[in-house]
Design an enzyme around this catalytic site. Sequence first.
Site, PDB file in Angstrom:
ATOM      1  N   GLN A  98      -2.376  -3.251  -3.208  1.00  0.00           N
ATOM      2  CA  GLN A  98      -2.071  -2.035  -3.515  1.00  0.00           C
ATOM      3  C   GLN A  98      -2.411  -0.846  -2.255  1.00  0.00           C
ATOM      4  OE1 GLN A  98      -3.757  -0.997  -7.800  1.00  0.00           O
ATOM      5  NE2 GLN A  98      -4.961  -2.764  -7.055  1.00  0.00           N
ATOM      6  N   ASN A  99      -2.694  -1.715  -1.090  1.00  0.00           N
ATOM      7  CA  ASN A  99      -3.151  -1.160  -0.113  1.00  0.00           C
ATOM      8  C   ASN A  99      -1.780  -0.920   0.709  1.00  0.00           C
ATOM      9  OD1 ASN A  99      -5.776  -1.182  -0.884  1.00  0.00           O
ATOM     10  ND2 ASN A  99      -6.233  -3.165   0.480  1.00  0.00           N
ATOM     11  N   VAL A 100      -1.971   0.015   1.612  1.00  0.00           N
ATOM     12  CA  VAL A 100      -0.849   0.327   2.472  1.00  0.00           C
ATOM     13  C   VAL A 100      -0.950   0.391   3.921  1.00  0.00           C
ATOM     14  CG1 VAL A 100       0.185   2.292   0.570  1.00  0.00           C
ATOM     15  CG2 VAL A 100      -1.378   3.066   2.657  1.00  0.00           C
ATOM     16  N   ASP A 101      -2.200  -0.493   4.216  1.00  0.00           N
ATOM     17  CA  ASP A 101      -2.366  -0.665   5.590  1.00  0.00           C
ATOM     18  C   ASP A 101      -2.007  -1.901   6.606  1.00  0.00           C
ATOM     19  OD1 ASP A 101      -3.946  -2.622   4.674  1.00  0.00           O
ATOM     20  OD2 ASP A 101      -5.767  -1.478   4.310  1.00  0.00           O
ATOM     21  N   HIS A 116       2.570  -0.582  -2.979  1.00  0.00           N
ATOM     22  CA  HIS A 116       2.809   0.977  -2.793  1.00  0.00           C
ATOM     23  C   HIS A 116       3.535   1.192  -1.388  1.00  0.00           C
ATOM     24  CE1 HIS A 116      -0.723   1.201  -6.113  1.00  0.00           C
ATOM     25  NE2 HIS A 116       0.536   1.237  -6.633  1.00  0.00           N
ATOM     26  N   CYS A 127      18.749  10.701   4.091  1.00  0.00           N
ATOM     27  CA  CYS A 127      19.591   9.494   4.439  1.00  0.00           C
ATOM     28  C   CYS A 127      19.002   8.033   4.262  1.00  0.00           C
ATOM     29  CB  CYS A 127      20.147   9.811   5.691  1.00  0.00           C
ATOM     30  SG  CYS A 127      18.737   9.628   6.970  1.00  0.00           S
ATOM     31  N   SER A 217     -10.261  -1.421  -8.748  1.00  0.00           N
ATOM     32  CA  SER A 217     -10.953  -1.035 -10.022  1.00  0.00           C
ATOM     33  C   SER A 217      -9.716  -0.992 -10.895  1.00  0.00           C
ATOM     34  CB  SER A 217     -11.254   0.297  -9.734  1.00  0.00           C
ATOM     35  OG  SER A 217     -10.279   1.360  -9.603  1.00  0.00           O
TER      36      SER A 217
END
Length: 273
Positions: A98-101, A116, A127, A217
């Site tokens: 779920q992290n975006v790092d 995510h 575009c 969580s």
Amino acid sequence: MSTPLADFIDRARRLFVLTGAGCSTDSGIPDYRDADGQWKRTPPVNYQDFMGEAATRQRYWARSLLGWPRFGQAQPNATHAALAALEARGKVEVLLTQNVDCLHQRAGSAAVIDLHGRLDQVRCMGCETRSGREAFQQALLAANPGWDRLDAAQAPDGDADLEGVDFSTFNVPACPTCGGILKPDVVFFGENVPRARVDAVHAHLQQADAVLVVGSSLMVYSGYRFVQAAAKAGLPVAALNIGRTRADDLLTLKVEQSCAEALSFLLPATASA
């Protein structure tokens, strides 16, 4: 020494691993929620607000200008290394984060789905052109001289706490290709995870024989639904998380311990010290 978590992992042949913000706190990236699963701070920006209000985009990108340098320089920690080692042992069906790092990938994990999205990419909502966040950082700096000298505390996911500032003077560059709205290539609150990505995750879940939740969580439904599906299919679910999770009543095993400490048995003694 054997632990219930080590035994759970040993029994599994193909683990579906689901990770959250607790994996990255040791890398200096703050999390969103407290031990009771409640917001520690104002919730993140909403998709509809970002797309519909120029003022929201000005506030978002001004804060991001200050938060990105520290976020972009974050390094994988022992939790990321332990999960990469688990994959190297052939135990991981998929690692859904779920992290975006992108720290799992940088630690060596290959079977990763970014549920995510990724904060290191910028997407044109007109575009669909993708570009690097670091290049966009330079465009933001060029369009807004002096803003990088403002004092702001680090916040989750490349954000920064910048209060008492007039954002109306902040210039947000448009897409150089079509003039469209530029947005980080991540799923905002109020935005749907792409259907193809969800379908791919479910396909992996069907190949797994156990689920391991690490540092989440599960309060966000986009991740929780996969634990729901696993429990409905009769798969054992273990969660490694300090505090309450949304799936507590579905768990086979709950370990309330720091992620790095609980998973240290997956690493050589020198690496986990």
